[in-house]
Design a protein around this motif. Structure first.
Motif, mmCIF file in Angstrom:
data_model
loop_
_atom_site.group_PDB
_atom_site.id
_atom_site.type_symbol
_atom_site.label_atom_id
_atom_site.label_comp_id
_atom_site.label_asym_id
_atom_site.label_seq_id
_atom_site.Cartn_x
_atom_site.Cartn_y
_atom_site.Cartn_z
ATOM 1 N N ASP A 101 -38.402 -87.412 -69.089
ATOM 2 C CA ASP A 101 -39.087 -88.705 -69.117
ATOM 3 C C ASP A 101 -38.989 -89.293 -70.525
ATOM 4 O OD1 ASP A 101 -41.261 -87.795 -70.727
ATOM 5 O OD2 ASP A 101 -42.334 -87.097 -68.954
ATOM 6 N N SER A 102 -39.348 -90.549 -70.650
ATOM 7 C CA SER A 102 -39.119 -91.269 -71.907
ATOM 8 C C SER A 102 -39.851 -90.632 -73.085
ATOM 9 C CB SER A 102 -39.519 -92.739 -71.768
ATOM 10 O OG SER A 102 -40.880 -92.851 -71.395
ATOM 11 N N SER A 103 -41.026 -90.057 -72.826
ATOM 12 C CA SER A 103 -41.782 -89.442 -73.928
ATOM 13 C C SER A 103 -41.074 -88.185 -74.438
ATOM 14 C CB SER A 103 -43.210 -89.109 -73.484
ATOM 15 O OG SER A 103 -43.216 -88.122 -72.470
ATOM 16 N N HIS A 104 -40.448 -87.431 -73.526
ATOM 17 C CA HIS A 104 -39.713 -86.235 -73.935
ATOM 18 C C HIS A 104 -38.435 -86.606 -74.684
ATOM 19 C CE1 HIS A 104 -41.779 -83.688 -70.556
ATOM 20 N NE2 HIS A 104 -42.595 -84.003 -71.550
ATOM 21 N N VAL A 105 -37.777 -87.678 -74.239
ATOM 22 C CA VAL A 105 -36.580 -88.160 -74.940
ATOM 23 C C VAL A 105 -36.949 -88.545 -76.371
ATOM 24 C CG1 VAL A 105 -34.861 -90.011 -75.057
ATOM 25 C CG2 VAL A 105 -35.361 -88.894 -72.862
ATOM 26 N N HIS A 106 -38.036 -89.286 -76.511
ATOM 27 C CA HIS A 106 -38.490 -89.709 -77.840
ATOM 28 C C HIS A 106 -38.848 -88.498 -78.692
ATOM 29 C CE1 HIS A 106 -40.382 -92.000 -81.014
ATOM 30 N NE2 HIS A 106 -41.506 -91.314 -80.839
ATOM 31 N N PHE A 107 -39.565 -87.551 -78.108
ATOM 32 C CA PHE A 107 -39.966 -86.332 -78.812
ATOM 33 C C PHE A 107 -38.738 -85.597 -79.363
ATOM 34 C CE2 PHE A 107 -40.429 -81.700 -78.430
ATOM 35 C CZ PHE A 107 -41.474 -81.459 -79.316
ATOM 36 N N LEU A 108 -37.699 -85.456 -78.534
ATOM 37 C CA LEU A 108 -36.498 -84.737 -78.962
ATOM 38 C C LEU A 108 -35.721 -85.512 -80.024
ATOM 39 C CD1 LEU A 108 -35.441 -83.367 -75.480
ATOM 40 C CD2 LEU A 108 -36.055 -81.976 -77.475
ATOM 41 N N CYS A 109 -35.688 -86.835 -79.899
ATOM 42 C CA CYS A 109 -35.026 -87.652 -80.920
ATOM 43 C C CYS A 109 -35.719 -87.493 -82.272
ATOM 44 C CB CYS A 109 -35.007 -89.120 -80.501
ATOM 45 S SG CYS A 109 -33.830 -89.500 -79.189
ATOM 46 N N VAL A 110 -37.034 -87.549 -82.268
ATOM 47 C CA VAL A 110 -37.798 -87.365 -83.507
ATOM 48 C C VAL A 110 -37.553 -85.965 -84.068
ATOM 49 C CG1 VAL A 110 -40.117 -87.184 -84.487
ATOM 50 C CG2 VAL A 110 -39.569 -89.061 -82.922
ATOM 51 N N PHE A 111 -37.565 -84.970 -83.190
ATOM 52 C CA PHE A 111 -37.333 -83.588 -83.615
ATOM 53 C C PHE A 111 -35.979 -83.450 -84.304
ATOM 54 C CE2 PHE A 111 -35.207 -79.574 -82.759
ATOM 55 C CZ PHE A 111 -36.079 -78.668 -83.351
ATOM 56 N N PHE A 112 -34.924 -83.957 -83.661
ATOM 57 C CA PHE A 112 -33.580 -83.812 -84.230
ATOM 58 C C PHE A 112 -33.425 -84.603 -85.525
ATOM 59 C CE2 PHE A 112 -32.041 -82.586 -79.817
ATOM 60 C CZ PHE A 112 -31.770 -81.271 -80.171
ATOM 61 N N CYS A 113 -34.016 -85.798 -85.586
ATOM 62 C CA CYS A 113 -33.944 -86.585 -86.828
ATOM 63 C C CYS A 113 -34.608 -85.829 -87.986
ATOM 64 C CB CYS A 113 -34.599 -87.946 -86.629
ATOM 65 S SG CYS A 113 -33.635 -89.113 -85.649
ATOM 66 N N ASP A 114 -35.790 -85.271 -87.729
ATOM 67 C CA ASP A 114 -36.483 -84.495 -88.761
ATOM 68 C C ASP A 114 -35.673 -83.266 -89.154
ATOM 69 O OD1 ASP A 114 -38.565 -86.291 -88.755
ATOM 70 O OD2 ASP A 114 -39.894 -85.063 -87.532
ATOM 71 N N ARG A 115 -35.034 -82.637 -88.160
ATOM 72 C CA ARG A 115 -34.299 -81.387 -88.381
ATOM 73 C C ARG A 115 -33.052 -81.600 -89.241
ATOM 74 N NH1 ARG A 115 -37.005 -77.255 -88.233
ATOM 75 N NH2 ARG A 115 -35.811 -75.365 -88.148
ATOM 76 N N LEU A 116 -32.552 -82.815 -89.297
ATOM 77 C CA LEU A 116 -31.378 -83.088 -90.134
ATOM 78 C C LEU A 116 -31.649 -82.819 -91.614
ATOM 79 C CD1 LEU A 116 -29.655 -86.324 -88.769
ATOM 80 C CD2 LEU A 116 -28.747 -84.000 -88.798
ATOM 81 N N GLN A 117 -32.930 -82.797 -91.991
ATOM 82 C CA GLN A 117 -33.267 -82.513 -93.387
ATOM 83 C C GLN A 117 -33.095 -81.036 -93.727
ATOM 84 O OE1 GLN A 117 -37.062 -84.404 -94.585
ATOM 85 N NE2 GLN A 117 -36.872 -85.663 -92.752
ATOM 86 N N ASP A 118 -32.903 -80.207 -92.693
ATOM 87 C CA ASP A 118 -32.704 -78.768 -92.883
ATOM 88 C C ASP A 118 -31.196 -78.502 -92.879
ATOM 89 O OD1 ASP A 118 -32.826 -76.036 -92.977
ATOM 90 O OD2 ASP A 118 -33.992 -75.778 -91.147
ATOM 91 N N TYR A 119 -30.599 -78.450 -94.067
ATOM 92 C CA TYR A 119 -29.140 -78.422 -94.191
ATOM 93 C C TYR A 119 -28.462 -77.344 -93.339
ATOM 94 C CZ TYR A 119 -24.502 -78.338 -96.275
ATOM 95 O OH TYR A 119 -23.142 -78.357 -96.440
ATOM 96 N N PRO A 120 -28.961 -76.106 -93.299
ATOM 97 C CA PRO A 120 -28.270 -75.074 -92.510
ATOM 98 C C PRO A 120 -28.233 -75.358 -91.007
ATOM 99 C CG PRO A 120 -29.772 -74.056 -94.078
ATOM 100 C CD PRO A 120 -30.089 -75.523 -94.067
ATOM 101 N N CYS A 121 -29.049 -76.310 -90.546
ATOM 102 C CA CYS A 121 -29.125 -76.601 -89.109
ATOM 103 C C CYS A 121 -28.367 -77.865 -88.707
ATOM 104 C CB CYS A 121 -30.588 -76.750 -88.681
ATOM 105 S SG CYS A 121 -31.584 -75.260 -88.883
ATOM 106 N N ILE A 122 -27.696 -78.522 -89.633
ATOM 107 C CA ILE A 122 -27.090 -79.825 -89.333
ATOM 108 C C ILE A 122 -26.082 -79.744 -88.194
ATOM 109 C CG2 ILE A 122 -25.504 -81.572 -90.252
ATOM 110 C CD1 ILE A 122 -27.080 -81.516 -92.847
ATOM 111 N N GLY A 123 -25.242 -78.726 -88.189
ATOM 112 C CA GLY A 123 -24.255 -78.597 -87.111
ATOM 113 C C GLY A 123 -24.909 -78.472 -85.749
#
Length: 199
Positions: free
Chosen positions: A83-105
């Motif tokens: 659902d749209s809330s889960h899509v948004h949640f995952l987008c926010v999660f992945f955007c935040d996670r990009l700051q963790d260099y070892p996890c970028i791939g």
């Protein structure tokens, strides 16, 4: 019974993330998790909750494996209904996670699955593009990650042309930065298509 099922799922998550287990056991765990998610026995927010300790672990490998599990589920279940809330949640999660260099791939693999298979709202599209431009230094990433990054941008541009175009010169400048210095023929094919679309 419900407790038993959850305990089994936690064990499967542990088995997948554990880098000391054999690839066969990790694959077996992943397949069982995919079945549970596909059947609705395990939702994505619950999976993130189960991964909580791994995602904040000081060990780069454990954080990467935890992030990869989410990305694998999204990649291997392209028709998974969110659902749209889960899509948004995952987008926010992945955007935040990009700051963790070892996890970028691992993040880019998940972002590509989100971009291809789920309907994103303009706010999430904008956030993904800006996060990638800000956090991903393409030249320092392996070929597969650079390819996924370019494919994320190509997919967003193709599926959400109107939204992406509102970024104007910021998008063009960001794409030029992403493709600068690219030499791999597989990536150059995507880069040329991207540049042709935006310039």
């Amino acid at each position: 019974l419900q407790y038993s099922i959850m305990a089994d799922l936690v064990r499967l998550v542990d088995n997948y993330v554990n880098p000391s287990l054999s690839p066969d056991l990790q694959t077996e765990a992943l397949n069982a998790i995919l079945i549970a998610v596909n059947r609705g026995a395990l939702g994505m927010p619950k999976l993130v909750e189960m991964l909580g300790d791994y995602l904040v672990n000081t060990d780069d490998m454990l954080r990467s494996r935890g992030t990869l599990l989410l990305s694998e589920v999204l990649s291997r279940l392209p028709t998974l209904r969110l659902d749209s809330s889960h899509v948004h949640f995952l987008c926010v999660f992945f955007c935040d996670r990009l700051q963790d260099y070892p996890c970028i791939g691992e993040v880019m693999k998940g972002m590509l699955a989100m971009a291809k298979n789920h309907n994103l709202d303009p706010t999430d599209i904008d956030a993904i593009i800006r996060a990638v431009f800000q956090e991903v230094q393409s030249a320092s990433q392996p070929q597969g990650t650079r390819k996924n990054t370019l494919e994320v941008m190509m997919t967003l541009l193709t599926r959400y042309t109107g939204t992406v175009k509102t970024l104007g010169a910021d998008f063009i400048f960001g794409i030029i930065q992403l493709v600068d210095g690219e030499k791999d023929p597989r990536n150059l094919l995507i880069a040329f298509r991207l540049v042709a679309c935006v310039v």
